[in-house]
Design a protein around this motif. Sequence first.
Motif, PDB file in Angstrom:
ATOM      1  N   LEU A   1     -30.587  21.633   6.887  1.00 35.63           N
ATOM      2  CA  LEU A   1     -29.650  20.606   6.454  1.00 35.63           C
ATOM      3  C   LEU A   1     -30.403  19.553   5.654  1.00 35.63           C
ATOM      4  N   TRP A   2     -29.917  19.253   4.468  1.00 34.94           N
ATOM      5  CA  TRP A   2     -30.545  18.292   3.569  1.00 34.94           C
ATOM      6  C   TRP A   2     -29.611  17.114   3.317  1.00 34.94           C
TER       7      TRP A   2
ATOM      8  N   ALA B   1     -27.279  20.574  -7.392  1.00 41.19           N
ATOM      9  CA  ALA B   1     -28.408  21.385  -7.850  1.00 41.19           C
ATOM     10  C   ALA B   1     -29.276  21.833  -6.677  1.00 41.19           C
ATOM     11  N   VAL B   2     -29.486  20.955  -5.683  1.00 44.53           N
ATOM     12  CA  VAL B   2     -30.284  21.327  -4.518  1.00 44.53           C
ATOM     13  C   VAL B   2     -29.571  22.418  -3.720  1.00 44.53           C
ATOM     14  N   ALA B   3     -28.257  22.304  -3.558  1.00 41.06           N
ATOM     15  CA  ALA B   3     -27.506  23.334  -2.829  1.00 41.06           C
ATOM     16  C   ALA B   3     -27.673  24.688  -3.478  1.00 41.06           C
TER      17      ALA B   3
ATOM     18  N   GLY C   1     -27.950  29.704   2.752  1.00 41.68           N
ATOM     19  CA  GLY C   1     -28.347  29.312   4.092  1.00 41.68           C
ATOM     20  C   GLY C   1     -28.362  27.821   4.346  1.00 41.68           C
ATOM     21  N   GLY C   2     -28.675  27.025   3.337  1.00 37.48           N
ATOM     22  CA  GLY C   2     -28.808  25.591   3.526  1.00 37.48           C
ATOM     23  C   GLY C   2     -27.539  24.829   3.183  1.00 37.48           C
ATOM     24  N   ARG C   3     -27.473  23.594   3.682  1.00 37.36           N
ATOM     25  CA  ARG C   3     -26.348  22.711   3.380  1.00 37.36           C
ATOM     26  C   ARG C   3     -26.873  21.344   2.970  1.00 37.36           C
TER      27      ARG C   3
ATOM     28  N   ALA D   1     -36.361  16.644 -12.132  1.00 35.01           N
ATOM     29  CA  ALA D   1     -37.602  17.088 -11.499  1.00 35.01           C
ATOM     30  C   ALA D   1     -37.487  17.103  -9.981  1.00 35.01           C
ATOM     31  N   ILE D   2     -36.619  16.267  -9.399  1.00 34.34           N
ATOM     32  CA  ILE D   2     -36.438  16.288  -7.941  1.00 34.34           C
ATOM     33  C   ILE D   2     -36.014  17.683  -7.488  1.00 34.34           C
TER      34      ILE D   2
END
Length: 353
Positions: free
Chosen positions: A180-181, A194-196, A202-204, A161-162
């Motif tokens: 950036l995360w 999974a977040v990537a 575009g995000g890292r 769920a995150i």
Amino acid sequence: MKSSRASLSSILQPVFSLRRPAFCSAAAAPPKPQTPLHLRPPAFRATLSDLNRWHAWAKTQASSVGSTFSALDGGPDSSLLLRELNWLVEDAVEHPALLSTESRAAAEVAIRARLEEMYELWRQRIEERRPFQYVVGCEHWRDLILSVEEGVLIPRPETEAIVDLVDRAVKADSELGEGLWADLGTGSGAVAIAVARVLGGGGRVLAVDLSPVAAAVARYNVERYCLEGRVSVRLGSWFDPLKDVEGELSGVVSNPPYIPSKDIHSLQAEVSRHEPVLALDGGADGMDDLIHLCNGAASMLKPRGFFAFETNGETQSKLLVEYMQNEMKGSFCRLEIVSDFAGIQRFVTGYKA
């Protein structure tokens, strides 16, 4: 699409949505990550007769359990163990359908582990209550198949769920998707990977873990999904390896240790005997690491940066929100408690003010 095997952890651990690596000495040299059984080459041979003999023995072992483990600590019953045995056959035997055919008993079958090892693996599953994920070396999570091994907490379905919460936040604010995360206490790298994929090109994501074993396994999983350019694994404790990006994070996610110390002994044997205790133990009330994460997020997130933390449930979620509202006034806004699929108030989300 979720694998049918992804539900295994929720069956084994329906209450404790736990998922963190061991916090061991950073000085220890990490071993090379083990290759999951299903990825090994079928380099061994066994006669169909011998393989069927092993299979019959394994089924007898599983059936003999009945409801004993379930009554003892909520562990697996025979029906689940028999399903696991089928999954083990699928992973270990190149052509598993041969076991149900009338082929010649002397015919040889290609397998991915020596027959002696297959006996030992199933003995460990039944007699030692070794988690099935450690037996086969992987866990099916969301649409991923992740390498796991001793020293790395097994990712739970609840934690999926995150990723959905991150997806929702990114869709509401596209700038977050370009930023950036950090995934703190990444373990197998499940959430970071999974977040990537949610962020896109575009995000890292910086995946942080104190355990050298977990960091090595996370890197292995990142490489398997060809995300080396979008996910970087850093070794260290929580925000310590991120000093160079202080105030620059668009998002922080974490599923930290949150089980109260006194409750560790009551976990299922698969957890308490085999998964790293320091990956579960959140201190006297289970809040130690959650409070630390809140304090760190206040300085590490950029304005309007998003966070999502997993907790042990209603009480911890409410305490965490109260702490941010009363002890960290003005640091965060739009705080929200979000329930998991079982209706338990599991997650706390919000934004840097």
